[in-house]
Design a protein around this motif. Sequence first.
Motif, PDB file in Angstrom:
ATOM      1  N   ARG A 189      11.059  21.063  23.891  1.00  0.00           N
ATOM      2  CA  ARG A 189       9.924  20.922  22.973  1.00  0.00           C
ATOM      3  C   ARG A 189       8.787  20.117  23.609  1.00  0.00           C
ATOM      4  NH1 ARG A 189      12.558  18.652  19.318  1.00  0.00           N
ATOM      5  NH2 ARG A 189      12.697  19.992  17.487  1.00  0.00           N
ATOM      6  N   ASN A 190       9.133  19.085  24.369  1.00  0.00           N
ATOM      7  CA  ASN A 190       8.136  18.145  24.869  1.00  0.00           C
ATOM      8  C   ASN A 190       7.791  18.308  26.351  1.00  0.00           C
ATOM      9  OD1 ASN A 190       7.738  16.020  22.538  1.00  0.00           O
ATOM     10  ND2 ASN A 190       9.940  16.386  22.629  1.00  0.00           N
ATOM     11  N   GLY A 191       8.580  19.079  27.056  1.00  0.00           N
ATOM     12  CA  GLY A 191       8.327  19.252  28.489  1.00  0.00           C
ATOM     13  C   GLY A 191       8.777  18.079  29.333  1.00  0.00           C
ATOM     14  N   LYS A 192       9.543  17.175  28.742  1.00  0.00           N
ATOM     15  CA  LYS A 192      10.094  16.034  29.478  1.00  0.00           C
ATOM     16  C   LYS A 192      11.277  15.466  28.723  1.00  0.00           C
ATOM     17  CE  LYS A 192       6.194  13.371  27.656  1.00  0.00           C
ATOM     18  NZ  LYS A 192       5.004  12.569  28.038  1.00  0.00           N
ATOM     19  N   LYS A 193      12.093  14.713  29.430  1.00  0.00           N
ATOM     20  CA  LYS A 193      13.294  14.145  28.837  1.00  0.00           C
ATOM     21  C   LYS A 193      12.944  13.021  27.862  1.00  0.00           C
ATOM     22  CE  LYS A 193      16.203  15.200  32.870  1.00  0.00           C
ATOM     23  NZ  LYS A 193      16.991  16.246  32.191  1.00  0.00           N
ATOM     24  N   GLY A 194      13.883  12.740  26.961  1.00  0.00           N
ATOM     25  CA  GLY A 194      13.643  11.732  25.942  1.00  0.00           C
ATOM     26  C   GLY A 194      13.271  10.373  26.497  1.00  0.00           C
ATOM     27  N   GLN A 195      13.919   9.974  27.595  1.00  0.00           N
ATOM     28  CA  GLN A 195      13.646   8.646  28.159  1.00  0.00           C
ATOM     29  C   GLN A 195      12.236   8.539  28.752  1.00  0.00           C
ATOM     30  OE1 GLN A 195      16.178  10.666  29.083  1.00  0.00           O
ATOM     31  NE2 GLN A 195      16.620  10.547  31.287  1.00  0.00           N
ATOM     32  N   GLU A 196      11.566   9.692  28.908  1.00  0.00           N
ATOM     33  CA  GLU A 196      10.205   9.692  29.446  1.00  0.00           C
ATOM     34  C   GLU A 196       9.149   9.720  28.344  1.00  0.00           C
ATOM     35  OE1 GLU A 196      10.296  13.213  31.804  1.00  0.00           O
ATOM     36  OE2 GLU A 196      11.575  12.348  33.363  1.00  0.00           O
ATOM     37  N   ILE A 197       9.593   9.832  27.093  1.00  0.00           N
ATOM     38  CA  ILE A 197       8.665   9.906  25.966  1.00  0.00           C
ATOM     39  C   ILE A 197       8.401   8.504  25.437  1.00  0.00           C
ATOM     40  CG2 ILE A 197       8.272  10.850  23.656  1.00  0.00           C
ATOM     41  CD1 ILE A 197      10.223  13.114  24.401  1.00  0.00           C
ATOM     42  N   PRO A 198       7.151   8.067  25.339  1.00  0.00           N
ATOM     43  CA  PRO A 198       6.846   6.700  24.895  1.00  0.00           C
ATOM     44  C   PRO A 198       7.386   6.415  23.495  1.00  0.00           C
ATOM     45  CG  PRO A 198       4.888   7.759  25.807  1.00  0.00           C
ATOM     46  CD  PRO A 198       5.925   8.820  25.679  1.00  0.00           C
ATOM     47  N   VAL A 199       7.712   5.157  23.258  1.00  0.00           N
ATOM     48  CA  VAL A 199       8.254   4.726  21.970  1.00  0.00           C
ATOM     49  C   VAL A 199       7.310   5.077  20.827  1.00  0.00           C
ATOM     50  CG1 VAL A 199       8.887   2.679  20.622  1.00  0.00           C
ATOM     51  CG2 VAL A 199       9.628   2.878  23.002  1.00  0.00           C
ATOM     52  N   GLU A 200       6.007   4.952  21.075  1.00  0.00           N
ATOM     53  CA  GLU A 200       5.025   5.157  20.009  1.00  0.00           C
ATOM     54  C   GLU A 200       4.707   6.636  19.755  1.00  0.00           C
ATOM     55  OE1 GLU A 200       2.863   4.409  23.930  1.00  0.00           O
ATOM     56  OE2 GLU A 200       4.540   3.507  22.808  1.00  0.00           O
ATOM     57  N   ASP A 201       5.287   7.542  20.541  1.00  0.00           N
ATOM     58  CA  ASP A 201       5.014   8.972  20.361  1.00  0.00           C
ATOM     59  C   ASP A 201       5.497   9.426  18.982  1.00  0.00           C
ATOM     60  OD1 ASP A 201       5.365  11.947  20.562  1.00  0.00           O
ATOM     61  OD2 ASP A 201       4.689  11.578  22.612  1.00  0.00           O
ATOM     62  N   PRO A 202       4.656  10.154  18.230  1.00  0.00           N
ATOM     63  CA  PRO A 202       5.054  10.604  16.887  1.00  0.00           C
ATOM     64  C   PRO A 202       6.241  11.558  16.880  1.00  0.00           C
ATOM     65  CG  PRO A 202       2.952  11.581  17.534  1.00  0.00           C
ATOM     66  CD  PRO A 202       3.259  10.524  18.540  1.00  0.00           C
ATOM     67  N   PHE A 203       6.592  12.091  18.064  1.00  0.00           N
ATOM     68  CA  PHE A 203       7.767  12.959  18.108  1.00  0.00           C
ATOM     69  C   PHE A 203       9.009  12.258  17.584  1.00  0.00           C
ATOM     70  CE2 PHE A 203      11.725  13.690  20.396  1.00  0.00           C
ATOM     71  CZ  PHE A 203      12.066  14.921  19.861  1.00  0.00           C
ATOM     72  N   TRP A 204       9.137  10.957  17.814  1.00  0.00           N
ATOM     73  CA  TRP A 204      10.359  10.256  17.416  1.00  0.00           C
ATOM     74  C   TRP A 204      10.557  10.258  15.904  1.00  0.00           C
ATOM     75  CZ3 TRP A 204      13.745  10.271  20.893  1.00  0.00           C
ATOM     76  CH2 TRP A 204      13.423  10.065  22.238  1.00  0.00           C
ATOM     77  N   ASP A 205       9.478  10.374  15.147  1.00  0.00           N
ATOM     78  CA  ASP A 205       9.618  10.517  13.694  1.00  0.00           C
ATOM     79  C   ASP A 205      10.255  11.866  13.351  1.00  0.00           C
ATOM     80  OD1 ASP A 205       8.429   8.028  13.109  1.00  0.00           O
ATOM     81  OD2 ASP A 205       6.425   8.897  13.283  1.00  0.00           O
ATOM     82  N   ILE A 206       9.901  12.888  14.125  1.00  0.00           N
ATOM     83  CA  ILE A 206      10.488  14.213  13.931  1.00  0.00           C
ATOM     84  C   ILE A 206      11.975  14.184  14.284  1.00  0.00           C
ATOM     85  CG2 ILE A 206      10.471  16.597  14.780  1.00  0.00           C
ATOM     86  CD1 ILE A 206       7.429  16.303  15.137  1.00  0.00           C
ATOM     87  N   GLU A 207      12.297  13.579  15.413  1.00  0.00           N
ATOM     88  CA  GLU A 207      13.695  13.470  15.844  1.00  0.00           C
ATOM     89  C   GLU A 207      14.523  12.718  14.802  1.00  0.00           C
ATOM     90  OE1 GLU A 207      17.048  13.722  18.558  1.00  0.00           O
ATOM     91  OE2 GLU A 207      15.182  14.845  18.317  1.00  0.00           O
ATOM     92  N   ALA A 208      13.988  11.614  14.319  1.00  0.00           N
ATOM     93  CA  ALA A 208      14.698  10.811  13.321  1.00  0.00           C
ATOM     94  C   ALA A 208      14.923  11.600  12.031  1.00  0.00           C
ATOM     95  CB  ALA A 208      13.917   9.532  13.031  1.00  0.00           C
ATOM     96  N   TYR A 209      13.979  12.454  11.691  1.00  0.00           N
ATOM     97  CA  TYR A 209      14.076  13.264  10.479  1.00  0.00           C
ATOM     98  C   TYR A 209      15.302  14.176  10.531  1.00  0.00           C
ATOM     99  CZ  TYR A 209      12.532  16.662   6.898  1.00  0.00           C
ATOM    100  OH  TYR A 209      12.439  17.479   5.807  1.00  0.00           O
ATOM    101  N   TYR A 210      15.545  14.789  11.688  1.00  0.00           N
ATOM    102  CA  TYR A 210      16.704  15.671  11.822  1.00  0.00           C
ATOM    103  C   TYR A 210      18.018  14.884  11.820  1.00  0.00           C
ATOM    104  CZ  TYR A 210      13.227  19.206  12.900  1.00  0.00           C
ATOM    105  OH  TYR A 210      12.151  20.056  12.823  1.00  0.00           O
ATOM    106  N   ILE A 211      18.041  13.787  12.535  1.00  0.00           N
ATOM    107  CA  ILE A 211      19.266  12.979  12.569  1.00  0.00           C
ATOM    108  C   ILE A 211      19.566  12.415  11.182  1.00  0.00           C
ATOM    109  CG2 ILE A 211      20.362  10.942  13.590  1.00  0.00           C
ATOM    110  CD1 ILE A 211      18.621  11.448  16.089  1.00  0.00           C
TER     111      ILE A 211
END
Length: 289
Positions: A189-211
Amino acid sequence: MYGAIEAGGTKFVCAIGNEDLKIIEQESFPTTDPEETMHLVEKFFKKHQNNIESIGVGSFGPIDVDKSSETYGYITSTPKKAWAYFDFVGSLKKRIDRPIAWTTDVNAAAYGEFINSYRQENLNVVYYTIGTGVGGGAIQNGEFIQGFSHPEMGHMKVVSHPEDSFKGNCPFHDNCLEGMAAGPAIEQRNGKKGQEIPVEDPFWDIEAYYIAQSAYNTTLMLSPDVIIFGGGVMKQEHLIEKVRKEFLNLINDYVKTPDIKEYIVTPKLGQNAGTVGCLALAKKLVTKK
């Protein structure tokens, strides 16, 4: 002494432990094909063979856990083609003739957490691993919840986040938890691994939603005392708090759970949960305690 094999889809972890489930020696190597990988397993345990009472195995799956089945001890319909319908327990038994406890890798991690952290309180525990894949295991009154097979919680359906157009990458199901939230889905989805995605990236809200949806579903189906989220994705330390927040929004005060910081947690054993669980299952097999 007891042996442990945490047979993951990416790597195998072999270990020796004592009566107190303390890891004495541990070695890991990549999961390649069965012949090469099982040779390395045999090589590790041969030097300890005279001291090993039994071996606990927690394997990637799906696996056959029905002791009355002709394919008990097999890895079954895994997408890892070299391992599909591989007789894991039979192959191991030929190499190292010891009693073998056999379960899923996530069941083993659940049991490790249960034995180490929660047994004294006799809690009912659900454990999810969010990593290369997603799996779930449940323990009630000290025993795994399973029927004709083991649970496949990682493939429960989830509702897409309003801001997420990704349809998932599971070859079997659209919009399942694994296809939407596992490590490969994050990277695709993001073109990079999770550890490369900044903490403040809004994607993490999406990830948390599924979990959080998995915690919501689990709460309403099983009412466990604790839900544990482990695996590589959960190494993002900020993620667990987001999951708690999303869970509270989803549950909307419908049921009263234990305190959220004690109800939705990360593993106390960290990455050793599966290995300790395998040791504990090996010990249980021969001591019946």
